[in-house]
Design a protein around this motif. Structure first.
Motif, PDB file in Angstrom:
ATOM      1  N   SER A 216     -25.965  -6.946  -3.625  1.00  0.00           N
ATOM      2  CA  SER A 216     -26.268  -6.033  -2.517  1.00  0.00           C
ATOM      3  C   SER A 216     -25.790  -6.590  -1.184  1.00  0.00           C
ATOM      4  O   SER A 216     -25.814  -7.808  -0.946  1.00  0.00           O
ATOM      5  CB  SER A 216     -27.772  -5.758  -2.437  1.00  0.00           C
ATOM      6  OG  SER A 216     -28.231  -5.122  -3.614  1.00  0.00           O
ATOM      7  N   HIS A 217     -25.387  -5.678  -0.332  1.00  0.00           N
ATOM      8  CA  HIS A 217     -24.881  -5.999   1.000  1.00  0.00           C
ATOM      9  C   HIS A 217     -25.727  -5.222   1.998  1.00  0.00           C
ATOM     10  O   HIS A 217     -25.771  -3.996   1.957  1.00  0.00           O
ATOM     11  CB  HIS A 217     -23.413  -5.577   1.082  1.00  0.00           C
ATOM     12  CG  HIS A 217     -22.752  -5.904   2.376  1.00  0.00           C
ATOM     13  ND1 HIS A 217     -21.775  -5.106   2.929  1.00  0.00           N
ATOM     14  CD2 HIS A 217     -22.913  -6.940   3.243  1.00  0.00           C
ATOM     15  CE1 HIS A 217     -21.350  -5.637   4.064  1.00  0.00           C
ATOM     16  NE2 HIS A 217     -22.036  -6.746   4.279  1.00  0.00           N
ATOM     17  N   VAL A 218     -26.419  -5.933   2.885  1.00  0.00           N
ATOM     18  CA  VAL A 218     -27.344  -5.271   3.804  1.00  0.00           C
ATOM     19  C   VAL A 218     -27.108  -5.731   5.232  1.00  0.00           C
ATOM     20  O   VAL A 218     -26.583  -6.818   5.490  1.00  0.00           O
ATOM     21  CB  VAL A 218     -28.822  -5.513   3.412  1.00  0.00           C
ATOM     22  CG1 VAL A 218     -29.081  -5.097   1.971  1.00  0.00           C
ATOM     23  CG2 VAL A 218     -29.227  -6.964   3.630  1.00  0.00           C
ATOM     24  N   LEU A 219     -27.516  -4.873   6.158  1.00  0.00           N
ATOM     25  CA  LEU A 219     -27.575  -5.193   7.571  1.00  0.00           C
ATOM     26  C   LEU A 219     -29.038  -5.245   7.955  1.00  0.00           C
ATOM     27  O   LEU A 219     -29.797  -4.319   7.660  1.00  0.00           O
ATOM     28  CB  LEU A 219     -26.862  -4.126   8.396  1.00  0.00           C
ATOM     29  CG  LEU A 219     -26.897  -4.350   9.914  1.00  0.00           C
ATOM     30  CD1 LEU A 219     -25.815  -5.345  10.312  1.00  0.00           C
ATOM     31  CD2 LEU A 219     -26.698  -3.026  10.672  1.00  0.00           C
ATOM     32  N   LEU A 220     -29.453  -6.331   8.609  1.00  0.00           N
ATOM     33  CA  LEU A 220     -30.833  -6.474   9.054  1.00  0.00           C
ATOM     34  C   LEU A 220     -30.857  -6.465  10.574  1.00  0.00           C
ATOM     35  O   LEU A 220     -30.124  -7.223  11.220  1.00  0.00           O
ATOM     36  CB  LEU A 220     -31.446  -7.765   8.525  1.00  0.00           C
ATOM     37  CG  LEU A 220     -32.942  -7.969   8.822  1.00  0.00           C
ATOM     38  CD1 LEU A 220     -33.619  -8.713   7.675  1.00  0.00           C
ATOM     39  CD2 LEU A 220     -33.184  -8.731  10.125  1.00  0.00           C
ATOM     40  N   ILE A 221     -31.680  -5.586  11.155  1.00  0.00           N
ATOM     41  CA  ILE A 221     -31.880  -5.557  12.600  1.00  0.00           C
ATOM     42  C   ILE A 221     -33.376  -5.637  12.878  1.00  0.00           C
ATOM     43  O   ILE A 221     -34.202  -5.314  12.027  1.00  0.00           O
ATOM     44  CB  ILE A 221     -31.287  -4.295  13.248  1.00  0.00           C
ATOM     45  CG1 ILE A 221     -31.922  -3.023  12.657  1.00  0.00           C
ATOM     46  CG2 ILE A 221     -29.771  -4.265  13.104  1.00  0.00           C
ATOM     47  CD1 ILE A 221     -31.494  -1.735  13.378  1.00  0.00           C
ATOM     48  N   GLY A 222     -33.730  -6.056  14.066  1.00  0.00           N
ATOM     49  CA  GLY A 222     -35.141  -6.112  14.412  1.00  0.00           C
ATOM     50  C   GLY A 222     -35.323  -6.521  15.867  1.00  0.00           C
ATOM     51  O   GLY A 222     -34.369  -6.849  16.575  1.00  0.00           O
TER      52      GLY A 222
END
Length: 309
Positions: A228-234
């Motif tokens: 899996s390839h994800v973008l994490l923002i916060g």
């Protein structure tokens, strides 16, 4: 609380332009921290879509965050920046009181794949001077994962790029079966966008192109069902109501209307002039050093624009 936000398809630059998948803003959620806009696109073959061709347009009250997974885009702006957006490298443009820029995929780009995000500037600094930063973060490695942290601090990596509010942004690749539990910042809320693969975020299934929202005070556990390839923002909740319309972020209807009028007056004054910065009045938003015709602003709605939390 973990909510799943679904994307909607939006044509970028017109009905025959490339399509993007927009997960922020939407009716049930306008912001994650100060992140107020998230477009996700590709992988698209440029030969089929025509690529990205976004002529000069203005911004106020925000920062643009360009992050590519594949392809290259040429960025030009009215403070003299001429840069390439490349995979794994951050281009961050601060609009502040006003800037204009263009984005055009290069001739060498055969595929375009990435995200375009906006960050709302806190009210006290929303009229700051425009600026541009570039940063190529190192690739961090762990058991079953690789990551690049382009803003903030995560997984033992810290970006040197300063932001106007507490933020984090990272690209992460997870092997199938990997569980990642990054240390969360107290008071932060998070979003996890799945580019490909499938994950569970705090037990909730998140499939391709969907965005998981994790509320402040909740844990953050990402379990990869597949590669899996994800973008994490916060970030810490902005704590302010904002008005978003077209390319502007402000605090009330009048501020947005004034910005629109300033842009339209500027491009009207420059009608028929070569946009090379030598003979044209640069106005509030400056002149982009290319030969594309600036994009006129839409007509303001009849109803007053309303602020969103």
């Amino acid at each position: 609380m973990t909510d799943i936000l679904l994307p909607r398809d939006v044509p970028l630059g017109g009905l025959r332009a490339m399509n993007v998948r927009r997960t922020l803003p939407q009716r049930q959620r306008s912001l994650i921290g100060a992140w107020c806009f998230l477009d996700h696109y590709g992988p698209d073959r440029v030969a089929d879509t025509g690529g990205m061709l976004v002529a000069p347009h203005p911004h106020i009250g925000l920062q643009t965050v360009s992050w590519l997974f594949g392809g290259t885009i040429e960025h030009r702006d009215s403070i003299g920046t001429h840069a390439l957006v490349k995979p794994g490298e951050l281009n961050l443009m601060t609009a502040g009181r006003g800037i204009s820029h263009s984005e055009v995929s290069t001739d060498e780009a055969t595929v375009l794949h990435g995200v375009q995000l906006w960050v709302a500037l806190p009210s006290a600094v929303r009229d700051t001077e425009p600026a541009f930063r570039h940063y190529a973060p190192p690739v961090m490695h762990g058991e079953g994962w690789d990551a690049q942290v382009f803003l903030g601090s995560l997984l033992g990596s810290e970006s040197p790029v300063e932001t106007f509010s507490p933020l984090v942004g990272a690209e992460i690749i997870l092997d199938a079966g990997t569980t990642l539990t990054p240390e969360v910042e107290p008071g932060y809320e998070y979003g996890v966008l799945v580019d490909f693969g499938a994950v569970h975020v705090n037990g909730e299934e998140v499939t391709q192109h969907h965005l998981a929202y994790v509320a402040p005070g909740e844990p953050l556990e990402i379990l990869a069902d597949d590669l899996s390839h994800v973008l994490l923002i916060g970030g810490r909740p902005l704590g302010e109501d904002i008005v978003m319309w077209w390319n502007f972020v402000g605090r009330d209807h009048e501020e947005i209307s004034e910005a629109r009028n300033d842009w339209m007056a500027q491009i009207s004054d420059n009608a028929g002039l070569v946009q090379d910065g030598t003979d044209a009045y640069d106005g509030r938003f400056g002149i982009v050093g290319d030969h594309l015709t600036p994009i006129p602003a839409p007509v303001m709605p009849n109803a007053r624009l309303k602020a969103r939390a």
